[in-house]
Enzyme design. Structure first.
Site, PDB file in Angstrom:
ATOM      1  N   GLU A 208     -59.563  21.958   7.236  1.00  0.00           N
ATOM      2  CA  GLU A 208     -59.275  23.046   8.158  1.00  0.00           C
ATOM      3  C   GLU A 208     -60.224  24.208   7.905  1.00  0.00           C
ATOM      4  O   GLU A 208     -60.724  24.385   6.786  1.00  0.00           O
ATOM      5  CB  GLU A 208     -57.843  23.565   7.961  1.00  0.00           C
ATOM      6  CG  GLU A 208     -56.760  22.554   8.237  1.00  0.00           C
ATOM      7  CD  GLU A 208     -55.369  23.082   7.903  1.00  0.00           C
ATOM      8  OE1 GLU A 208     -54.396  22.402   8.246  1.00  0.00           O
ATOM      9  OE2 GLU A 208     -55.269  24.176   7.297  1.00  0.00           O
ATOM     10  N   LYS A 210     -61.230  27.753   6.808  1.00  0.00           N
ATOM     11  CA  LYS A 210     -60.667  28.794   5.942  1.00  0.00           C
ATOM     12  C   LYS A 210     -61.097  30.128   6.527  1.00  0.00           C
ATOM     13  O   LYS A 210     -62.251  30.535   6.398  1.00  0.00           O
ATOM     14  CB  LYS A 210     -61.143  28.667   4.498  1.00  0.00           C
ATOM     15  CG  LYS A 210     -60.406  29.650   3.582  1.00  0.00           C
ATOM     16  CD  LYS A 210     -60.857  29.573   2.156  1.00  0.00           C
ATOM     17  CE  LYS A 210     -59.951  30.420   1.272  1.00  0.00           C
ATOM     18  NZ  LYS A 210     -59.713  31.780   1.774  1.00  0.00           N
TER      19      LYS A 210
END
Length: 507
Positions: A208, A210
């Site tokens: 994902e 950050k």
């Protein structure tokens, strides 16, 4: 319980190098506390106030009164005074806070002042970290450590969990449940050197973005929404757009985990200080909008999901939250895919990536291998311009250092301060070294000849009106001292400006 008991325990904990001895000392003092004193004692020994913030800075702690002769202050009295300090607001509040604090400190003995001043200044460091405190609570209450950790996972506040453990034992801990509206400690990430190292530790994983935002935990129960920070502070009134997004989801009860970020019109993030400034506004304004990036779902319509694998939790999140509210995520097969995802995140102006195990449960309040972060690391060679005498366990050592970049026309431009990354050996060395370089003193600050070069790692550069260069380093920490490098070869302010606009390569 007298404050003197806590102060003496704190000093003994700080002086002991043994983790087991620290646990024994804390457990013993918790057993001596009354049930209603336990949450306060746990907070104080953890270096925190029960109220977290009461509007007191170091300026209010200068010129403190002479100490009292005999210990008379109780833990409850101190907590009550600090609560009253935190309630002061409006015209004259600064003077009222100072008067209350000085009245308290005038009653404190010398030992108690040595405990209270760094506690109030946020610099009481004695080695009573959360892991030590959890084991000490378990030992004091004679319950299993696992029972305390589980209650902490769901209850979110070690102070309150400690009170339950000492008052109600294992049965009380077992009764703790995730409660919509009551924040729980967020799961934390550990660093990884690169995506390959992260994938080797997590196994099958998703990656994902950050984002450089503020962690938010969103609780919804029907038409009621509460939004909490990473430190479990309630900021609901400040974030109406987060509340509106939660109310629009097709569910009755939710506990969501995510980030709130201020974005530019092109979708790239503003510097973190813009997000932080927006969250700092006591009344939610919309001059700078916050965008929620949701990445986890911990409760859905009566069902707790914290023990479910990460892949299942995210699937549930995807069913209730549209893609526009979810953080970009991809399941990856290997290093090449993860590296490409990282490159895209960096190109869009984000910090890096999170590599998350598909199988890991939500380990609230803990770091482990379930979530790993990979992000750029910047380093600069700067010069130490001054150093400040430390407090608490760093008393007697020069600790907080003032960092300067070289100006091409001559002189130095201060970029901020740091006390992070310093070992005890480093503190001893730098205290001796800096006293050799001393040219003047101003209160607790020792000014130095600008000769000592230090390598500093940091997460980014932000604008700042506090320093002459208009910039400050974010999360600066010491890597090493560069005795091999003269000050004339330190990085210039131009280099710092270039770093502020150019991402570094990931570690």
């Amino acid at each position: 319980m007298l404050l003197d008991d806590l102060a003496r325990t704190s000093a003994a904990v700080a002086a002991s190098p043994s983790r087991l001895a620290k646990i024994d000392l804390i457990a013993a003092v918790l057993r001596r506390a009354d049930p209603d004193e336990v949450p306060v004692a746990v907070a104080f020994l953890s270096g925190e106030l029960r109220q977290r913030q009461i509007g007191v800075g170091w300026a209010a702690l200068r010129d403190i009164p002479a100490p009292g002769a005999d210990p008379t202050l109780t833990v409850g009295e101190v907590d009550a005074v600090l609560a009253e300090v935190g309630r002061q607001a409006g015209a004259g509040s600064q003077g009222a806070r100072r008067a209350l604090l000085h009245g308290l400190l005038a009653r404190a003995t010398a030992d108690e002042q040595r405990f209270l001043v760094p506690l109030l200044g946020g610099e009481l460091r004695q080695g009573a970290l959360e892991g030590v405190m959890v084991e000490a609570v378990a030992r004091a209450a004679e319950v299993a450590v696992a029972d305390v950790r589980r209650a902490l996972l769901l209850g979110g506040d070690l102070r309150e969990v400690a009170g339950i453990a000492l008052r109600d034992g294992a049965a009380g801990l077992a009764a703790v449940r995730l409660e919509v509206g009551r924040p729980l400690a967020p799961m934390l990430a550990s660093p990884a050197a690169d995506v390959a190292a992260a994938l080797a530790r997590t196994g099958p994983a998703a990656v994902e973005w950050k984002v450089d935002g503020a962690r938010v935990q969103v609780h919804r129960d029907g038409d009621e929404v509460a939004v909490f920070t990473r430190t479990l502070d309630d900021i609901t009134a400040r974030v109406p757009e987060i509340t509106a997004a939660a109310l629009a989801l097709p569910a009755h009860a939710l506990v969501l985990d995510g980030e709130a970020v201020a974005l530019r019109p092109d979708g790239r993030p503003h510097p973190f200080q813009v997000t932080a400034g927006r969250l700092g506004t006591r009344r939610g304004g919309t001059e700078v909008a916050l965008t929620p990036f949701l990445f986890d779902l911990l409760h859905l319509d009566g069902e707790d999901l914290v023990d479910r694998p990460g892949e299942e939790r995210h699937a549930a999140l995807a069913r209730v939250a549209p893609a526009t509210l979810r953080i970009p995520r991809a399941a990856v097969e290997g290093e090449a895919e993860a590296s490409a995802f990282l490159a895209e995140a960096l190109a869009r102006g984000h910090e890096g990536v999170m590599v998350k195990s598909l199988a890991a449960p939500y380990a609230a309040g803990r770091r482990g291998t379930g979530w790993l972060k990979v992000k750029p690391v910047h380093t600069l060679d700067l010069v130490v311009l001054a150093a400040e005498w430390g407090h608490g366990r760093r008393r007697g050592w020069l600790s907080n250092i003032h960092l300067g970049a070289r100006h091409p026309a001559g002189g130095w431009v201060m970029l901020g301060k740091t006390f992070k990354g310093m070992t005890d050996d480093m503190l001893r060395w730098q205290t001796a070294r800096f006293l050799e370089l001393e040219v003047a003193r101003e209160g607790h600050v020792v000014h130095l000849r600008p000769e000592q070069v230090v390598e500093i790692a940091f997460d980014g550069v932000q604008t700042s009106s506090r320093y002459p260069g208009g910039m400050a380093l974010r999360f600066a920490r010491v890597v090493r001292y560069r005795d091999d490098k003269p000050a004339a070869d330190a990085d210039t302010i131009a280099t710092v400006r270039a770093v502020a606009t150019t991402p570094a390569a990931p570690v």
